[in-house]
Design an enzyme around this catalytic site. Structure first.
Site, mmCIF file in Angstrom:
data_model
loop_
_atom_site.group_PDB
_atom_site.id
_atom_site.type_symbol
_atom_site.label_atom_id
_atom_site.label_comp_id
_atom_site.label_asym_id
_atom_site.label_seq_id
_atom_site.Cartn_x
_atom_site.Cartn_y
_atom_site.Cartn_z
ATOM 1 N N ASP A 72 12.613 12.567 -8.348
ATOM 2 C CA ASP A 72 13.219 13.613 -7.525
ATOM 3 C C ASP A 72 14.272 13.060 -6.575
ATOM 4 O OD1 ASP A 72 11.376 12.251 -5.873
ATOM 5 O OD2 ASP A 72 9.892 13.836 -6.083
ATOM 6 N N ASP A 141 -1.514 18.053 -0.730
ATOM 7 C CA ASP A 141 -1.803 19.346 -1.352
ATOM 8 C C ASP A 141 -1.786 19.260 -2.882
ATOM 9 O OD1 ASP A 141 0.887 19.040 -1.840
ATOM 10 O OD2 ASP A 141 1.526 20.890 -0.832
ATOM 11 N N HIS A 143 0.518 18.082 -4.949
ATOM 12 C CA HIS A 143 1.766 18.225 -5.707
ATOM 13 C C HIS A 143 2.211 16.871 -6.247
ATOM 14 C CE1 HIS A 143 3.801 17.159 -1.776
ATOM 15 N NE2 HIS A 143 4.551 16.468 -2.606
ATOM 16 N N GLU A 148 5.563 21.828 -6.094
ATOM 17 C CA GLU A 148 4.703 22.323 -5.027
ATOM 18 C C GLU A 148 3.615 23.245 -5.577
ATOM 19 O OE1 GLU A 148 5.156 20.650 -2.557
ATOM 20 O OE2 GLU A 148 7.003 20.951 -1.445
#
Length: 275
Positions: A72, A141, A143, A148
């Site tokens: 990314d 979380d 991801h 996400e």
């Protein structure tokens, strides 16, 4: 699926680096046969990168015939900004090894046409013959890359709006100032990573423990995108003791009981040196 549990962050980083090193050496890359490696950023892989640099400087490992594809990049952050993933990768890894710069692929978050940039990235991966080993990290979380919670588990490289949890987690890299943290990024999709022939996910620290629990002990769920890799034929989760705090004792004991098998995956190159 394998779960490799090491005592602490340093040992987990070393195990992961040895595994990557062995995979490249066993592949026997050459001028007409490049090893393709997917790479993450963030704090978790830093220890692994340091070890890979060490193996390279010791003469054990060359990246001359390795192509890399990063997961990314932020949108709108100048490439030379100290917190861009271009800067991260060159400062922490690429400039210390013998990789050809044209073989290190990182998404351009300043491209005039962001969707075209994403499509071109997918095409480059395909032209390289696909990813042999995709290394990733996760957020608290669950991801992976910037996929996400709620991301499609068959998603491809695309533009993504970042969740507030991610922005808050990344604020530490921007002097704690939320206004400086990019809110959008280009990211490979879950499907992009799933296409790799092998996936290794690094998970360290107590703050990742619940995410590891969701990844290992519960079902596949697009709210915890890392859980998708339960369905990959060759996934290795590498973690430290702190990351196992939410797992059942039975689960931890089972995978620890397999460490003699797991260690054979990294021993061939180093057993003579460490024995």
């Amino acid at each position: 699926m394998r779960l490799v549990i090491l005592d602490n962050y340093d040992l987990a980083s070393e195990w992961a680096a040895k595994y990557i090193c062995n995979r490249i050496i066993q592949f026997k890359p050459g001028q007409d046969r490049y090893f393709t490696l997917g790479l993450p950023t963030g704090s978790t892989p830093l220890g692994c990168y340091k070890k890979l640099i060490e193996y390279h400087k010791n003469g054990d490992l060359s990246f001359k015939y390795v192509k890399t594809f990063n997961m990314d990049e932020y949108v709108g952050l100048p490439r030379n900004h100290p917190e861009s993933y271009h800067s991260y990768m060159w400062n922490n890894f690429f400039k210390h090894i013998d990789i050809d710069p044209k073989n290190a692929h990182i998404l351009d978050g300043n491209a005039a046409d962001l969707q075209a940039e994403c499509d071109a990235f997918e095409k480059k991966i395909k032209e390289a013959g696909g990813i042999d080993l995709f290394v990733g990290g996760i957020g608290p979380d669950g991801h992976i890359a910037f996929n996400e919670p709620g991301s499609s588990l068959v998603s491809r490289t695309r533009l993504k709006t970042l969740a507030m949890d991610t922005i808050l987690a990344n604020a530490k890299y921007f002097d704690g100032d939320l206004s400086k943290v990019p809110t959008m990024a280009l990211t490979v999709g879950v499907g992009t990573v799933m296409d790799a022939r092998e996936v290794m996910i690094l998970i360290t620290g107590a703050h990742k423990a619940f995410a590891l629990y969701k990844a290992i002990e519960e079902g596949v769920n697009h709210m915890w995108t890392v859980s998708a890799f339960q369905q990959h034929p060759r996934t290795i989760f590498v973690c430290d003791e702190d990351a196992t705090l939410e797992l059942r004792v039975k689960t931890v004991k089972y995978f620890k009981g397999l460490m003699h098998v797991h260690n054979k995956l990294v021993d061939p190159l180093y057993s003579m040196k460490e024995g």
